[in-house]
Motif scaffolding. Structure first.
Motif, PDB file in Angstrom:
ATOM      1  N   ALA A  20       0.933  -1.136   0.018  1.00  0.00           N
ATOM      2  CA  ALA A  20      -0.040   0.177   0.065  1.00  0.00           C
ATOM      3  C   ALA A  20       0.819   1.310  -0.048  1.00  0.00           C
ATOM      4  O   ALA A  20       0.552   2.295  -0.888  1.00  0.00           O
ATOM      5  N   ILE A  21       2.119   1.149   0.838  1.00  0.00           N
ATOM      6  CA  ILE A  21       2.783   2.502   0.698  1.00  0.00           C
ATOM      7  C   ILE A  21       3.436   2.733  -0.485  1.00  0.00           C
ATOM      8  O   ILE A  21       3.513   3.817  -1.017  1.00  0.00           O
ATOM      9  N   ALA A  22       3.797   1.641  -1.240  1.00  0.00           N
ATOM     10  CA  ALA A  22       4.749   1.715  -2.449  1.00  0.00           C
ATOM     11  C   ALA A  22       3.660   2.127  -3.523  1.00  0.00           C
ATOM     12  O   ALA A  22       4.100   3.042  -4.464  1.00  0.00           O
ATOM     13  N   TYR A  23       2.268   1.766  -3.384  1.00  0.00           N
ATOM     14  CA  TYR A  23       1.394   2.179  -4.381  1.00  0.00           C
ATOM     15  C   TYR A  23       1.175   3.864  -4.146  1.00  0.00           C
ATOM     16  O   TYR A  23       0.928   4.482  -5.046  1.00  0.00           O
ATOM     17  N   LEU A  24       0.798   4.282  -2.999  1.00  0.00           N
ATOM     18  CA  LEU A  24       0.566   5.474  -2.547  1.00  0.00           C
ATOM     19  C   LEU A  24       1.695   6.454  -3.080  1.00  0.00           C
ATOM     20  O   LEU A  24       1.547   7.673  -3.533  1.00  0.00           O
ATOM     21  N   PRO A  40      -2.113   6.818 -17.836  1.00  0.00           N
ATOM     22  CA  PRO A  40      -2.957   7.210 -17.039  1.00  0.00           C
ATOM     23  C   PRO A  40      -3.634   5.965 -16.283  1.00  0.00           C
ATOM     24  O   PRO A  40      -3.776   4.897 -16.555  1.00  0.00           O
ATOM     25  N   VAL A  41      -4.091   6.350 -15.082  1.00  0.00           N
ATOM     26  CA  VAL A  41      -4.515   5.058 -14.160  1.00  0.00           C
ATOM     27  C   VAL A  41      -5.854   5.651 -13.507  1.00  0.00           C
ATOM     28  O   VAL A  41      -6.260   6.506 -12.800  1.00  0.00           O
ATOM     29  N   HIS A  60      -7.591   1.617  -9.161  1.00  0.00           N
ATOM     30  CA  HIS A  60      -7.310   2.003  -7.675  1.00  0.00           C
ATOM     31  C   HIS A  60      -8.337   1.079  -6.847  1.00  0.00           C
ATOM     32  O   HIS A  60      -7.763   0.440  -6.003  1.00  0.00           O
ATOM     33  N   ALA A  61      -9.567   1.038  -7.358  1.00  0.00           N
ATOM     34  CA  ALA A  61     -10.463   0.281  -6.410  1.00  0.00           C
ATOM     35  C   ALA A  61     -10.152  -1.287  -6.430  1.00  0.00           C
ATOM     36  O   ALA A  61     -10.229  -1.889  -5.517  1.00  0.00           O
ATOM     37  N   LEU A  62      -9.943  -1.689  -7.886  1.00  0.00           N
ATOM     38  CA  LEU A  62      -9.510  -3.286  -7.753  1.00  0.00           C
ATOM     39  C   LEU A  62      -8.423  -3.528  -7.048  1.00  0.00           C
ATOM     40  O   LEU A  62      -8.294  -4.386  -6.407  1.00  0.00           O
ATOM     41  N   PHE A  63      -7.353  -2.682  -6.877  1.00  0.00           N
ATOM     42  CA  PHE A  63      -6.115  -2.922  -6.179  1.00  0.00           C
ATOM     43  C   PHE A  63      -6.402  -2.772  -4.859  1.00  0.00           C
ATOM     44  O   PHE A  63      -5.937  -3.870  -3.998  1.00  0.00           O
ATOM     45  N   VAL A  64      -7.037  -1.828  -4.271  1.00  0.00           N
ATOM     46  CA  VAL A  64      -7.654  -2.000  -2.961  1.00  0.00           C
ATOM     47  C   VAL A  64      -8.580  -3.143  -2.405  1.00  0.00           C
ATOM     48  O   VAL A  64      -8.165  -3.987  -1.612  1.00  0.00           O
ATOM     49  N   ALA A  65      -9.256  -3.603  -3.287  1.00  0.00           N
ATOM     50  CA  ALA A  65      -9.899  -4.862  -3.280  1.00  0.00           C
ATOM     51  C   ALA A  65      -9.186  -6.066  -3.182  1.00  0.00           C
ATOM     52  O   ALA A  65      -9.467  -7.037  -2.387  1.00  0.00           O
ATOM     53  N   GLY A  66      -8.133  -6.004  -3.885  1.00  0.00           N
ATOM     54  CA  GLY A  66      -7.358  -7.162  -3.903  1.00  0.00           C
ATOM     55  C   GLY A  66      -6.495  -7.266  -2.825  1.00  0.00           C
ATOM     56  O   GLY A  66      -6.337  -8.303  -2.063  1.00  0.00           O
ATOM     57  N   LEU A  67      -5.998  -6.017  -2.256  1.00  0.00           N
ATOM     58  CA  LEU A  67      -5.221  -6.124  -0.923  1.00  0.00           C
ATOM     59  C   LEU A  67      -6.221  -6.508   0.116  1.00  0.00           C
ATOM     60  O   LEU A  67      -5.779  -7.061   1.152  1.00  0.00           O
ATOM     61  N   VAL A  73      -3.843  -8.254 -10.296  1.00  0.00           N
ATOM     62  CA  VAL A  73      -3.681  -8.445 -11.648  1.00  0.00           C
ATOM     63  C   VAL A  73      -4.403  -7.567 -12.480  1.00  0.00           C
ATOM     64  O   VAL A  73      -4.004  -6.930 -13.558  1.00  0.00           O
ATOM     65  N   ILE A  74      -5.618  -7.631 -12.343  1.00  0.00           N
ATOM     66  CA  ILE A  74      -6.768  -6.797 -13.302  1.00  0.00           C
ATOM     67  C   ILE A  74      -6.432  -5.420 -13.033  1.00  0.00           C
ATOM     68  O   ILE A  74      -6.642  -4.656 -13.951  1.00  0.00           O
ATOM     69  N   ALA A  75      -6.279  -5.147 -11.898  1.00  0.00           N
ATOM     70  CA  ALA A  75      -5.739  -3.772 -11.592  1.00  0.00           C
ATOM     71  C   ALA A  75      -4.564  -3.139 -12.197  1.00  0.00           C
ATOM     72  O   ALA A  75      -4.333  -1.973 -12.450  1.00  0.00           O
ATOM     73  N   TYR A  76      -3.813  -4.158 -12.559  1.00  0.00           N
ATOM     74  CA  TYR A  76      -2.338  -3.651 -13.334  1.00  0.00           C
ATOM     75  C   TYR A  76      -1.760  -2.671 -12.522  1.00  0.00           C
ATOM     76  O   TYR A  76      -1.526  -1.571 -12.994  1.00  0.00           O
ATOM     77  N   PRO A  77      -1.313  -2.917 -11.286  1.00  0.00           N
ATOM     78  CA  PRO A  77      -0.581  -1.850 -10.444  1.00  0.00           C
ATOM     79  C   PRO A  77       0.901  -1.697 -10.630  1.00  0.00           C
ATOM     80  O   PRO A  77       1.450  -0.830  -9.971  1.00  0.00           O
ATOM     81  N   TRP A  78       1.316  -2.637 -11.630  1.00  0.00           N
ATOM     82  CA  TRP A  78       2.744  -2.586 -11.548  1.00  0.00           C
ATOM     83  C   TRP A  78       3.525  -1.376 -11.954  1.00  0.00           C
ATOM     84  O   TRP A  78       4.650  -1.011 -11.449  1.00  0.00           O
ATOM     85  N   PRO A  79       2.944  -0.576 -12.938  1.00  0.00           N
ATOM     86  CA  PRO A  79       3.866   0.821 -13.153  1.00  0.00           C
ATOM     87  C   PRO A  79       3.712   1.633 -11.959  1.00  0.00           C
ATOM     88  O   PRO A  79       4.593   2.150 -11.682  1.00  0.00           O
ATOM     89  N   VAL A  80       2.567   1.716 -11.250  1.00  0.00           N
ATOM     90  CA  VAL A  80       2.591   2.687  -9.978  1.00  0.00           C
ATOM     91  C   VAL A  80       3.356   1.988  -9.063  1.00  0.00           C
ATOM     92  O   VAL A  80       4.130   2.723  -8.260  1.00  0.00           O
ATOM     93  N   LEU A  81       3.441   0.756  -8.749  1.00  0.00           N
ATOM     94  CA  LEU A  81       4.115   0.007  -7.558  1.00  0.00           C
ATOM     95  C   LEU A  81       5.625   0.335  -7.961  1.00  0.00           C
ATOM     96  O   LEU A  81       6.501   0.651  -7.002  1.00  0.00           O
ATOM     97  N   ARG A  82       6.238   0.128  -9.279  1.00  0.00           N
ATOM     98  CA  ARG A  82       7.549   0.652  -9.677  1.00  0.00           C
ATOM     99  C   ARG A  82       7.924   2.001  -9.387  1.00  0.00           C
ATOM    100  O   ARG A  82       8.929   2.165  -8.954  1.00  0.00           O
ATOM    101  N   ALA A  83       7.016   2.861  -9.696  1.00  0.00           N
ATOM    102  CA  ALA A  83       7.163   4.250  -9.388  1.00  0.00           C
ATOM    103  C   ALA A  83       7.373   4.856  -8.087  1.00  0.00           C
ATOM    104  O   ALA A  83       8.106   5.807  -7.805  1.00  0.00           O
ATOM    105  N   GLY A  84       6.759   3.779  -7.269  1.00  0.00           N
ATOM    106  CA  GLY A  84       6.687   4.042  -5.881  1.00  0.00           C
ATOM    107  C   GLY A  84       7.895   3.697  -5.133  1.00  0.00           C
ATOM    108  O   GLY A  84       7.980   3.879  -3.873  1.00  0.00           O
ATOM    109  N   LEU A  85       8.738   2.948  -5.525  1.00  0.00           N
ATOM    110  CA  LEU A  85       9.921   2.163  -5.056  1.00  0.00           C
ATOM    111  C   LEU A  85      10.878   3.231  -4.935  1.00  0.00           C
ATOM    112  O   LEU A  85      11.034   4.170  -5.585  1.00  0.00           O
TER     113      LEU A  85
END
Length: 334
Positions: A26-30, A42-43, A48-55, A93-105
């Motif tokens: 969650a921290i990396a995503y934020l 664009p995201v 965002h909702a799908l990623f939160v639901a997955g977590l 996976v449906i949320a496809y958070p990888w670009p956001v997580l990568r940017a948050g590292l």
């Protein structure tokens, strides 16, 4: 350690293990959302909702009351596996958070991951794990190994063993759905028909294990009786319902994934059609890639449609055969 991981079944304290894993994601995503210039696309809000639901699915599975209660009821343990192996990973996976997580590292960690990812051994291992057969093998193994009675019964008394099992299921689920729902079309991504067939194979694996567990006539997991099963359930009732969770709800999740994969296939075809003029090489065979007459369309779709029909027919026959063979085996053993 046991007290930290398996609190009172009716408690609601957050597991420190779940807090660490989910909190870091969650921290990396934020952090990534604050650096959208590094995301590169664009995201939308639904992602965002799908990623939160997955977590949240993972949090519900790993925290009280499900996690500690799952140590005393086989059915709840299978609900836990359903959440960590299929539902949570699929939503993420449906949320496809990888670009956001990568940017948050942190920048240093991003550079280190890039360097490590380019090493030949790491690249070969990643390539192997993301092939269709290996992705399916890891997903099935993540369930079947931990369902072996000797392994399952032993793991209930070893919290670290359970952590290993659940983390393995999460990683296997993420890898599997990332492969079958890959945004890229072939040849960069897996063949579209192969993805559908892989999902059907996953359903067959669920049917095989779930039906055997539901219909068998012996108690396989007596470890739940050491401290007593919750709600006064008998061992056979508990294990039969747990097998049903593996059999039906797990297969329904895969059917949902099949529909999503078909939609992705359709989007890939639409993208190729939109780029038809830039992709043409001028040859007759290349022209058939983007038919503009009824005859050209028939020539293009005849073979793919036949292969797809054969694939779906084989999948349906395989599921029927697995159920039939399972029922025969159970009747024979009774």
């Amino acid at each position: 350690m046991n007290a930290l991981l398996h609190a009172d079944p009716l408690g609601a304290a957050l597991s420190p293990v779940a807090l660490l894993l989910i909190g870091l994601a969650a921290i990396a995503y934020l952090r990534g959302l604050r650096q959208l210039h590094l995301v590169g696309e664009p995201v939308r809000a639904f992602r965002h909702a799908l990623f939160v639901a997955g977590l949240l699915s993972l949090a519900v599975a790993l925290d009280a009351p499900i996690a500690p209660a799952a140590a005393r009821l086989f059915t709840l343990h299978q609900v836990q596996h359903l959440l960590v192996r299929l539902i949570g990973p699929l939503l993420i996976v449906i949320a496809y958070p990888w670009p956001v997580l990568r940017a948050g590292l942190p920048s240093g960690l991003r550079r280190w991951l890039i360097i490590v990812g380019r090493r030949p051994m790491v690249a070969r291992l990643a390539g192997l794990c993301t092939t269709l057969p290996m992705a399916l093998g890891l997903l099935v193994a993540a369930l079947y190994i931990w369902q072996l009675p000797a392994v399952h019964n032993a793991a209930l008394d070893k919290p670290l063993f359970l952590i290993l099992a659940h983390v393995g299921m999460i990683l296997a689920g993420l890898n599997f759905f990332a492969v079958v729902l890959d945004r890229r079309d072939a040849p960069e991504g897996p063949p579209q028909a192969g993805r559908i067939l892989l999902l059907f194979c996953a359903i067959i694996s669920n049917i095989l294990l779930g039906s055997l567990t539901t219909l068998k006539e012996v108690v396989l997991y007596p470890a739940y009786d050491v401290t007593g099963r919750l709600y006064g359930w008998s061992a056979m009732t508990d294990e039969s319902l747990g097998g049903y969770i593996i059999w039906v709800p797990s297969s329904l999740i895969m059917l949902a994934a099949i529909m999503i994969a078909f939609m992705g296939w359709n989007r890939a075809e639409e993208r190729r059609w939109a780029m038809r003029y830039s992709l043409r090489s001028g040859s007759n065979s290349a022209a058939l890639e983007f038919p503009e007459t009824a005859e050209e369309l028939w020539m293009k779709v005849e073979q793919p449609n036949r292969r797809m029909g054969q694939t779906l027919g084989l999948a349906a026959f395989s599921m029927f055969a697995v159920v039939l063979i399972t029922a025969i085996c159970v009747v024979t053993l009774m």
